[in-house]
Design a protein around this motif. Sequence first.
Motif, PDB file in Angstrom:
ATOM      1  N   LEU A  81      -0.393   2.838  15.621  1.00 37.07           N
ATOM      2  CA  LEU A  81       0.215   2.000  14.587  1.00 37.07           C
ATOM      3  C   LEU A  81       1.503   2.660  14.092  1.00 37.07           C
ATOM      4  O   LEU A  81       1.576   3.889  14.017  1.00 37.07           O
ATOM      5  N   PRO A  82       2.513   1.859  13.730  1.00 40.99           N
ATOM      6  CA  PRO A  82       3.747   2.436  13.172  1.00 40.99           C
ATOM      7  C   PRO A  82       3.457   3.140  11.842  1.00 40.99           C
ATOM      8  O   PRO A  82       2.675   2.624  11.032  1.00 40.99           O
ATOM      9  N   PRO A  83       4.044   4.318  11.601  1.00 35.72           N
ATOM     10  CA  PRO A  83       3.790   5.059  10.355  1.00 35.72           C
ATOM     11  C   PRO A  83       4.063   4.227   9.102  1.00 35.72           C
ATOM     12  O   PRO A  83       3.298   4.289   8.139  1.00 35.72           O
ATOM     13  N   GLU A  84       5.150   3.425   9.122  1.00 39.48           N
ATOM     14  CA  GLU A  84       5.488   2.625   7.945  1.00 39.48           C
ATOM     15  C   GLU A  84       4.413   1.581   7.654  1.00 39.48           C
ATOM     16  O   GLU A  84       4.078   1.309   6.494  1.00 39.48           O
ATOM     17  N   PHE A  85       3.859   0.989   8.704  1.00 33.38           N
ATOM     18  CA  PHE A  85       2.819  -0.018   8.549  1.00 33.38           C
ATOM     19  C   PHE A  85       1.564   0.623   7.939  1.00 33.38           C
ATOM     20  O   PHE A  85       0.936   0.058   7.028  1.00 33.38           O
ATOM     21  N   SER A  86       1.199   1.804   8.433  1.00 31.86           N
ATOM     22  CA  SER A  86       0.034   2.513   7.887  1.00 31.86           C
ATOM     23  C   SER A  86       0.250   2.882   6.438  1.00 31.86           C
ATOM     24  O   SER A  86      -0.640   2.719   5.592  1.00 31.86           O
ATOM     25  N   GLU A  87       1.452   3.374   6.110  1.00 27.39           N
ATOM     26  CA  GLU A  87       1.772   3.800   4.740  1.00 27.39           C
ATOM     27  C   GLU A  87       1.728   2.621   3.779  1.00 27.39           C
ATOM     28  O   GLU A  87       1.107   2.689   2.699  1.00 27.39           O
ATOM     29  N   ASN A  88       2.358   1.510   4.164  1.00 27.48           N
ATOM     30  CA  ASN A  88       2.448   0.345   3.276  1.00 27.48           C
ATOM     31  C   ASN A  88       1.103  -0.308   3.020  1.00 27.48           C
ATOM     32  O   ASN A  88       0.865  -0.873   1.954  1.00 27.48           O
ATOM     33  N   ARG A  90      -1.921   1.317   3.445  1.00 32.22           N
ATOM     34  CA  ARG A  90      -2.931   2.344   3.136  1.00 32.22           C
ATOM     35  C   ARG A  90      -4.084   2.318   4.116  1.00 32.22           C
ATOM     36  O   ARG A  90      -5.259   2.201   3.771  1.00 32.22           O
ATOM     37  N   ILE A  91      -3.705   2.376   5.387  1.00 30.83           N
ATOM     38  CA  ILE A  91      -4.683   2.444   6.483  1.00 30.83           C
ATOM     39  C   ILE A  91      -4.290   3.590   7.394  1.00 30.83           C
ATOM     40  O   ILE A  91      -3.150   4.067   7.365  1.00 30.83           O
ATOM     41  N   LEU A  92      -5.229   4.010   8.247  1.00 29.65           N
ATOM     42  CA  LEU A  92      -4.936   5.119   9.156  1.00 29.65           C
ATOM     43  C   LEU A  92      -5.905   5.088  10.336  1.00 29.65           C
ATOM     44  O   LEU A  92      -7.125   5.139  10.129  1.00 29.65           O
ATOM     45  N   ASN A 107      -8.807  -0.332   1.311  1.00 25.67           N
ATOM     46  CA  ASN A 107      -9.449  -1.581   0.893  1.00 25.67           C
ATOM     47  C   ASN A 107     -10.136  -2.208   2.103  1.00 25.67           C
ATOM     48  O   ASN A 107      -9.537  -2.998   2.835  1.00 25.67           O
ATOM     49  N   PRO A 108     -11.384  -1.870   2.340  1.00 25.43           N
ATOM     50  CA  PRO A 108     -12.085  -2.366   3.533  1.00 25.43           C
ATOM     51  C   PRO A 108     -12.383  -3.866   3.475  1.00 25.43           C
ATOM     52  O   PRO A 108     -12.882  -4.435   4.447  1.00 25.43           O
ATOM     53  N   LEU A 109     -12.087  -4.515   2.345  1.00 21.39           N
ATOM     54  CA  LEU A 109     -12.313  -5.952   2.214  1.00 21.39           C
ATOM     55  C   LEU A 109     -11.103  -6.772   2.634  1.00 21.39           C
ATOM     56  O   LEU A 109     -11.143  -8.006   2.605  1.00 21.39           O
ATOM     57  N   ASP A 110     -10.014  -6.100   3.012  1.00 18.96           N
ATOM     58  CA  ASP A 110      -8.777  -6.804   3.382  1.00 18.96           C
ATOM     59  C   ASP A 110      -8.862  -7.268   4.839  1.00 18.96           C
ATOM     60  O   ASP A 110      -8.418  -6.592   5.768  1.00 18.96           O
ATOM     61  N   LEU A 111      -9.423  -8.462   5.038  1.00 20.09           N
ATOM     62  CA  LEU A 111      -9.641  -8.983   6.388  1.00 20.09           C
ATOM     63  C   LEU A 111      -8.322  -9.330   7.085  1.00 20.09           C
ATOM     64  O   LEU A 111      -8.225  -9.256   8.313  1.00 20.09           O
ATOM     65  N   ASP A 112      -7.299  -9.694   6.310  1.00 26.31           N
ATOM     66  CA  ASP A 112      -5.997 -10.039   6.901  1.00 26.31           C
ATOM     67  C   ASP A 112      -5.400  -8.842   7.633  1.00 26.31           C
ATOM     68  O   ASP A 112      -4.852  -8.977   8.733  1.00 26.31           O
TER      69      ASP A 112
END
Length: 558
Positions: A81-88, A90-92, A107-112
């Motif tokens: 994944l692109p670093p900016e996408f992960s940062e924005n 809050r996933i990794l 936020n594990p409830l963010d299905l989108d």
Amino acid sequence: MSATKTKKLGQILVDSGNITQEQLEKALKEQKQTREKLGVILQRLGITTETEIARVLANQAGVEFITLGKRRIEKEILELLPPEFSENNRILPIGLKGNTIILAMANPLDLDIIDKVQQMTGSYIEVVHASDSDIGATLSTNFGSVEDTDKSLLECIEQAGEAIGRGDSGIDKGSPLIKLVDHLIKKGIDDHATDIHIEPEEKVLRSRFRVDGHLIEGPYMPMGLHASIVTRFKILAGMNISESRQPQDGRIMHQIGPRTVDLRVSTFPSVNGETVVCRLLDKQNLVLGLERMGMDAELKRRFTRDISKPHGILLVTGPTGSGKTTTLYSALSHINTPDVKIITLEDPVEYEIPMVSQAQINVKQGFTFASGLRSILRQDPDIILVGEIRDQETAELAIRAALTGHLVFSTLHTNSAAGAIPRLTEMGIEPFLLSATLVGLLGQRLIRRICPDCRTTQPPTSDQIEALDLASLGEGPSEFSVGQGCSNCHNSGYRGRLAVFEYLPVDQDIRELINHKADAGRIESTAVEKGMQTLGRDTLKHVLAGETSLAELGRVGL
């Protein structure tokens, strides 16, 4: 998060025993006014922690909750994944099992977001839950290491020097000088520094960062950058850029991704030019709540009992930077209820507390601790916090407030809890007034934690055995923990700090000693006989637990 989910989260926290129904209602009332997420409010009020909320969220989503720490992740996994996408978001991505990506989410409830990651990678997703700050720290470790930050800073210094060489000393948008100041602030935040120092010398401009209470050298800069750097800080802090002969103070609200860091900026004219010191107040690193202060169970019981008394004076003692303000904020949060009026006088106001009227001292305008205390009593308070007792007038007014039915909290710069009593009598306070109003004295220090990445053990030296009287431990350990030093702790052997305490309740025996003008040693020895644990003994517990070193014990003293 919708109102339904907010209510559900709150009820789950109540059902799991993390918070009470009364605490939930208090937070929900606050939420109606601030429109913040319930979890943010619960943390800010010191009711629960981010980790506790994260566990509840993981349970609600039916996923595993994990602790990342600052783990290193393989490069090929990070590049999914692109670093900016992960940062924005809050996933990794933290692992790979066949065609399944193990994805840590705040936020594990963010299905989108889960659907988007599936589309971007063409892989199945297995979600695990980690706290927001945990993900942020791991992102910083993997995408913004200390070496990378330092390299970027050095590049900024070089580019700013070239700009000055071209005659471009401007600080317009996009200027290398703006980037340089931004990188100096970023380094301070990334290193968890409490202060950034910019210090001009005869031929060089020095930068230093206070980390875990100790100054660490940053990069040197050409003196040609000095004027532009100082000007940039002054503009950001709202200071007068044409005034260089008088000290100035200002404030910067600096945005770092989704959070805001408060910087208190001070300039001071020295022989070689103006020095700049930035105090970093990062709310994300503030840990409120007596349950999370690390107090000994018996000490916490006594302290909690005394801060709930209807009137009197309770003092927190220790040197500058020993965590006194955090302790007082935690105490106020513990007794802060809708039926209590709390007013504070602070210099400066470091963090805002809901339902508390906080005032900023302004000596230039004549608003001092003493003048503020006179006015406070007309505001019908139940509890008063005076940031510091600095003189006889402030001490006398605090005592008057306590005598008229108010509970007063304040701080004093002394080396021990018992040392506060002779310090106040030296200010001119009559002993009988102290014995009538003092409720308790809390002494504290911050000691450094041994870095977990370079921890090892070694036997004590003969000097340590003699200086610390380790022979008195009897069958104590033959080896003690120590940090060897690594890149993760700036080769200091330490990372992070913890608080140690001593609490001296003022009972009838102590009151009699105060009335007879006993010295600090006599008062302390009597308190120890009655069960007080000294700062040294509290520190020794952490040494024996392997959390800190004998060197730190030597600094506090047994």
